[in-house]
Design an enzyme around this catalytic site. Structure first.
Site: not given
Length: 347
Positions: A125, A274, A304
């Site tokens: 990520c 994030h 996500n």
């Protein structure tokens, strides 16, 4: 904190800046109510623990490079660059179209950037921040004049819908930026001109077990029946442990790049973290003293999206006119590896 790498534009190299942004996401929306029909969960449980209300999900015939191409074309149009102008195509992804060739090569061909160098980067990520760091170094050094940096994922294809702790989290999509450079000294970014001020990236492989997809590679290859029987080609995460590391590392690396760029939290127009979990986002904002109205959140709409989450959010802010000339943007991410990083950029 472990040692890491920093790309400091304030003292050396050419000035580099973000000239355009773009994003592309699937049309299909999977809501919490939809998930209630698939797995033992509830809308209230998901929102309380993650802040996610819905996520975008790729159809069976959609794949990562398609979203990357869509985001790339938008960023190129905004930047006013043609395919022939692009020297580097860099895609951060953990869900490539196939193990090889790289998804970047497929995107390079699709957009017609035939003179560009193209390769993929895997940093979980944190992938977009890693990609921004690499692209920035190429442009700042003069090795490239224009770089296309993309974060793109199709995570739902690797989501275990029998695991209620992870299947509620992930979504698909892509975000892109065009990085450009000129022969002005990098120090001009300190004087108010647009530019990448500082990027820092870190990793700690001793924590790899916290977030992984153990099947499908050479350790647990897909041609072994036991790999599939053990459901190894799906995302696994130790949530509580990952949460603690995420908050700490995001706060630390954010402070690192702000200090390196000569700024403080009060100078930040937008913190774009994030988009993993609303509780993590809120905790990081509090730790580095960025008020909640300057912390951008869209996890409730996308879930996500891994390496795509920051560039998708950046493009939303940019196209909505909420980023002005001279604004300082702080981007910070953590992910599998474990990896973490941050970037301070003036628009």
């Amino acid at each position: 904190m472990t040692n890491g790498l920093r790309g400091d534009s304030s003292n050396h190299g050419r000035r580099t800046w973000i000239a355009g942004t773009g994003r592309a996401v699937p049309d299909r929306i999977l809501t919490n109510a939809d998930l209630e029909k698939i797995v033992d969960t509830s809308n209230e449980w998901i929102i309380a623990r993650t802040g996610i209300e819905e996520r975008r999900v790729a159809e069976d015939d959609e794949y990562t490079s398609q979203f990357a191409v869509g985001a790339a074309r938008q960023a190129m149009e905004m930047a006013g660059v043609e395919a022939a102008d692009i020297d580097l195509v860099l895609i951060s992804t953990v869900t490539p179209d196939m193990p090889f060739p790289s998804t970047a090569c497929l995107v390079q061909e699709e957009i017609g950037a035939r003179d560009a160098t193209a390769f993929d980067l895997n940093a979980g990520c944190t992938g977009f921040v890693y990609g921004l760091s690499v692209g920035h170094q190429y442009v700042a050094s003069g090795a490239a004049s224009t770089a296309l940096v993309i974060g793109a994922e199709s995570l739902t294809k690797y989501t275990d819908y029998e695991d209620r702790s992870t299947c509620v989290l992930f979504g698909d999509g892509a975000g892109a930026v065009v990085l450009r450079g000129d022969d002005q000294p990098a120090s001009d970014s300190r004087n108010g001109l647009p530019g990448v001020l500082s990027v820092a990236i870190h990793s700690d492989g001793s924590l790899a077990h916290l977030l992984e997809m153990p099947g499908g590679g050479s350790r647990n290859p897909p041609n072994r029946p036991e790999t599939l029987e053990a459901r190894l080609p799906f995302i696994r995460m130790l949530g509580n442990e990952t949460f603690k590391v995420a908050v700490r590392t995001l706060a630390e690396v954010s402070g690192e790049v702000l200090a390196d760029a000569g700024h403080e939290a009060d100078d930040v127009k937008w913190l774009i973290p994030h988009q993993a979990n609303r509780r993590i986002i809120d905790a990081v904002g509090r730790r580095i003293d960025v008020p909640s109205d300057r912390v951008y959140v869209n996890v409730h709409r996308y879930g996500n999206t891994s390496a795509a989450s920051i560039p998708i959010a950046l493009d939303e802010l940019n196209r909505d006119g909420r980023i002005g000339s001279g604004d300082l943007i702080l981007m910070a991410a953590f992910g599998a590896g474990l990896t973490w990083g941050a970037a301070a950029v003036r628009f």
